[in-house]
Write a protein that holds these residues in place. Structure first.
Motif, PDB file in Angstrom:
ATOM      1  N   ASN A 152       0.818  -1.214   0.000  1.00 46.05           N
ATOM      2  CA  ASN A 152       0.000   0.000   0.000  1.00 46.05           C
ATOM      3  C   ASN A 152       0.849   1.261   0.000  1.00 46.05           C
ATOM      4  N   ARG A 153       0.375   2.254  -0.717  1.00 44.14           N
ATOM      5  CA  ARG A 153       0.887   3.614  -0.566  1.00 44.14           C
ATOM      6  C   ARG A 153      -0.040   4.314   0.430  1.00 44.14           C
ATOM      7  N   VAL A 154       0.503   4.656   1.584  1.00 41.80           N
ATOM      8  CA  VAL A 154      -0.315   5.220   2.657  1.00 41.80           C
ATOM      9  C   VAL A 154      -0.159   6.740   2.661  1.00 41.80           C
ATOM     10  N   ILE A 155      -1.284   7.431   2.693  1.00 43.04           N
ATOM     11  CA  ILE A 155      -1.300   8.885   2.800  1.00 43.04           C
ATOM     12  C   ILE A 155      -1.991   9.235   4.120  1.00 43.04           C
ATOM     13  N   VAL A 156      -1.250   9.891   5.007  1.00 42.03           N
ATOM     14  CA  VAL A 156      -1.773  10.238   6.332  1.00 42.03           C
ATOM     15  C   VAL A 156      -2.077  11.732   6.374  1.00 42.03           C
ATOM     16  N   TYR A 157      -3.192  12.077   6.997  1.00 45.74           N
ATOM     17  CA  TYR A 157      -3.518  13.490   7.184  1.00 45.74           C
ATOM     18  C   TYR A 157      -4.188  13.665   8.548  1.00 45.74           C
ATOM     19  N   ASP A 158      -4.381  14.910   8.938  1.00 49.38           N
ATOM     20  CA  ASP A 158      -5.166  15.195  10.135  1.00 49.38           C
ATOM     21  C   ASP A 158      -5.857  16.534   9.968  1.00 49.38           C
ATOM     22  N   ASN A 159      -6.542  16.940  11.005  1.00 49.14           N
ATOM     23  CA  ASN A 159      -7.264  18.217  10.997  1.00 49.14           C
ATOM     24  C   ASN A 159      -6.733  19.123  12.096  1.00 49.14           C
ATOM     25  N   ASN A 160      -5.422  18.942  12.424  1.00 47.92           N
ATOM     26  CA  ASN A 160      -4.858  19.646  13.576  1.00 47.92           C
ATOM     27  C   ASN A 160      -3.366  19.899  13.392  1.00 47.92           C
ATOM     28  N   ASN A 161      -2.988  20.495  12.273  1.00 43.54           N
ATOM     29  CA  ASN A 161      -1.605  20.943  12.070  1.00 43.54           C
ATOM     30  C   ASN A 161      -0.563  19.841  12.278  1.00 43.54           C
ATOM     31  N   PHE A 162      -0.761  18.725  11.593  1.00 47.66           N
ATOM     32  CA  PHE A 162       0.176  17.594  11.594  1.00 47.66           C
ATOM     33  C   PHE A 162       0.177  16.806  12.912  1.00 47.66           C
ATOM     34  N   CYS A 163      -0.765  17.082  13.791  1.00 46.55           N
ATOM     35  CA  CYS A 163      -0.855  16.371  15.071  1.00 46.55           C
ATOM     36  C   CYS A 163      -2.087  15.472  15.039  1.00 46.55           C
ATOM     37  N   TRP A 166       5.610   8.483  11.245  1.00 46.64           N
ATOM     38  CA  TRP A 166       6.811   7.953  11.900  1.00 46.64           C
ATOM     39  C   TRP A 166       6.583   6.517  12.389  1.00 46.64           C
ATOM     40  N   MET A 167       5.437   6.230  12.975  1.00 43.33           N
ATOM     41  CA  MET A 167       5.147   4.886  13.486  1.00 43.33           C
ATOM     42  C   MET A 167       5.210   3.853  12.363  1.00 43.33           C
ATOM     43  N   LEU A 168       4.599   4.162  11.226  1.00 41.06           N
ATOM     44  CA  LEU A 168       4.620   3.227  10.105  1.00 41.06           C
ATOM     45  C   LEU A 168       6.049   2.987   9.625  1.00 41.06           C
ATOM     46  N   ARG A 169       6.849   4.041   9.588  1.00 40.21           N
ATOM     47  CA  ARG A 169       8.233   3.890   9.154  1.00 40.21           C
ATOM     48  C   ARG A 169       9.050   3.074  10.153  1.00 40.21           C
ATOM     49  N   VAL A 170       8.827   3.285  11.442  1.00 43.26           N
ATOM     50  CA  VAL A 170       9.511   2.459  12.454  1.00 43.26           C
ATOM     51  C   VAL A 170       9.187   0.988  12.236  1.00 43.26           C
ATOM     52  N   MET A 171       7.962   0.708  11.836  1.00 38.18           N
ATOM     53  CA  MET A 171       7.542  -0.671  11.625  1.00 38.18           C
ATOM     54  C   MET A 171       7.908  -1.181  10.229  1.00 38.18           C
ATOM     55  N   GLY A 172       8.703  -0.418   9.489  1.00 40.19           N
ATOM     56  CA  GLY A 172       9.241  -0.898   8.227  1.00 40.19           C
ATOM     57  C   GLY A 172       8.443  -0.558   6.995  1.00 40.19           C
ATOM     58  N   HIS A 173       7.341   0.182   7.146  1.00 41.67           N
ATOM     59  CA  HIS A 173       6.530   0.551   5.982  1.00 41.67           C
ATOM     60  C   HIS A 173       6.943   1.956   5.558  1.00 41.67           C
ATOM     61  N   ASP A 174       7.830   2.042   4.556  1.00 37.56           N
ATOM     62  CA  ASP A 174       8.357   3.344   4.171  1.00 37.56           C
ATOM     63  C   ASP A 174       7.605   4.002   3.018  1.00 37.56           C
ATOM     64  N   ASP A 175       6.594   3.336   2.477  1.00 31.41           N
ATOM     65  CA  ASP A 175       5.796   3.940   1.406  1.00 31.41           C
ATOM     66  C   ASP A 175       4.632   4.691   2.045  1.00 31.41           C
ATOM     67  N   VAL A 176       4.971   5.763   2.741  1.00 33.32           N
ATOM     68  CA  VAL A 176       3.977   6.548   3.477  1.00 33.32           C
ATOM     69  C   VAL A 176       4.331   8.021   3.332  1.00 33.32           C
ATOM     70  N   LYS A 177       3.320   8.819   3.068  1.00 37.03           N
ATOM     71  CA  LYS A 177       3.479  10.261   2.921  1.00 37.03           C
ATOM     72  C   LYS A 177       2.432  10.968   3.778  1.00 37.03           C
ATOM     73  N   VAL A 178       2.666  12.256   4.018  1.00 35.17           N
ATOM     74  CA  VAL A 178       1.731  13.075   4.783  1.00 35.17           C
ATOM     75  C   VAL A 178       1.106  14.104   3.845  1.00 35.17           C
ATOM     76  N   LEU A 179      -0.194  14.302   3.983  1.00 32.46           N
ATOM     77  CA  LEU A 179      -0.897  15.302   3.177  1.00 32.46           C
ATOM     78  C   LEU A 179      -0.572  16.691   3.706  1.00 32.46           C
ATOM     79  N   ASP A 180       0.100  17.486   2.889  1.00 28.21           N
ATOM     80  CA  ASP A 180       0.491  18.833   3.297  1.00 28.21           C
ATOM     81  C   ASP A 180      -0.750  19.707   3.464  1.00 28.21           C
ATOM     82  N   GLY A 181      -0.900  20.264   4.648  1.00 24.62           N
ATOM     83  CA  GLY A 181      -2.061  21.109   4.911  1.00 24.62           C
ATOM     84  C   GLY A 181      -3.264  20.375   5.453  1.00 24.62           C
ATOM     85  N   GLY A 182      -3.208  19.046   5.461  1.00 23.17           N
ATOM     86  CA  GLY A 182      -4.262  18.258   6.076  1.00 23.17           C
ATOM     87  C   GLY A 182      -5.629  18.432   5.442  1.00 23.17           C
TER      88      GLY A 182
END
Length: 281
Positions: free
Chosen positions: A90-101, A108-124
């Motif tokens: 999977n390509r995982v895209i993570v976002y939130d509604n609270n300024n990256f929190c 970071w958690m996904l990357r620690v667990m070895g899943h490096d195909d993960v990005k963050v949605l800029d601006g949420g």
């Protein structure tokens, strides 16, 4: 080797939302001491990007500790994310509604667990709305997938490792908390904890990395805000959440190997035997 930008734009996500390997994750979280009107899960239930599942950092956490949302072991983590439909390939895209929190924390958690195909949605979620993206309030039907955890211990530091780095200067320790808490001029929001900082650490408030519209600052701006950005680095904060925002900023500068002190100040300052520095770095 992770390269490129750890962020994607709302425009990119809008164009790729229906790709079969994309999984969108809403990580919205509000710290209890903020006394928000809603929980992150309630916020997600009201409106989220179509297909987005909710990742609750207070539910997917280690047991047997009073410390908040500590990283769980790989067996528990794998079990929980599989149920969210997140798995190998999977390509995982993570976002939130609270300024990256806590989108940065889940990244970071996904990357620690070895899943490096993960990005963050800029601006949420705000950026998604501004792009004209649709919203839904129905929970998606997640199809369970296999998740193979391959723990990257280099991205995670415990108290003993941080204490050693503090004494030796082997790593730059960067604290994401507000300056007043770092210098001990302002109290900690968690009752019973003194303010101050880990000896030898420097302060880079995570809020300074974020633009008024909720997007992350540019590479040139981050270079002025984050110290020694190519040096071995450990980030810390109150409880390991906003420290991940700093790690995200460092990744945007090309340093993908920044570690997070999971217990952060809550763990460090809970033991009166540990040294506490005050004043400016």
């Amino acid at each position: 080797m992770e390269t490129g930008d750890p962020l994607v734009t709302a425009g990119w996500l809008k164009q790729n939302l229906n790709a079969p390997d994309i999984r969108v994750v809403d990580a919205t979280y509000y710290a209890p001491f903020l006394k928000a009107e809603k929980t992150g899960r309630e916020d997600w239930a009201e409106a989220h990007i179509p297909g987005a599942v909710h990742f609750d950092i207070d539910a997917i956490k280690a047991g047997g500790t009073d410390l908040p949302h500590m990283l769980p072991d790989p067996i528990m983590f794998s079990s929980r994310v599989r149920k969210l439909g997140i798995g190998d390939g999977n390509r995982v895209i993570v976002y939130d509604n609270n300024n990256f929190c806590a989108a940065a924390r889940v990244w970071w958690m996904l990357r620690v667990m070895g899943h490096d195909d993960v990005k963050v949605l800029d601006g949420g979620l705000a950026a998604w709305k501004a792009e004209g993206g649709e919203l839904e309030d129905m929970p998606p039907v997640a199809v369970e997938r296999h998740f193979t955890a391959r723990v990257r211990s280099d991205l995670l530091k415990d108290t003993a490792q941080v204490a050693a780095a503090s004494e030796s200067g082997s790593h730059t320790i960067v604290d994401a908390r507000a300056t007043g808490r770092f210098t001990a001029e302002a109290p900690e929001p968690r009752e019973g904890l003194p303010s101050g900082h880990i000896p030898g650490s420097v302060n880079a408030p995570s809020a300074d990395l974020i633009n008024p519209d909720g997007t992350l600052k540019t590479v040139s701006e981050l270079q002025d805000l984050l110290p020694n950005h190519r040096a071995p680095t450990i980030t810390t904060c109150g409880s390991g959440v906003t420290a991940a925002i700093l790690a995200l900023g460092f990744a945007r500068l090309g340093n993908w190997d920044v570690a997070v002190y999971d217990g952060s100040w809550t763990e460090w300052a809970s033991d009166p035997a540990r040294p506490v520095a005050t004043g400016a770095a």
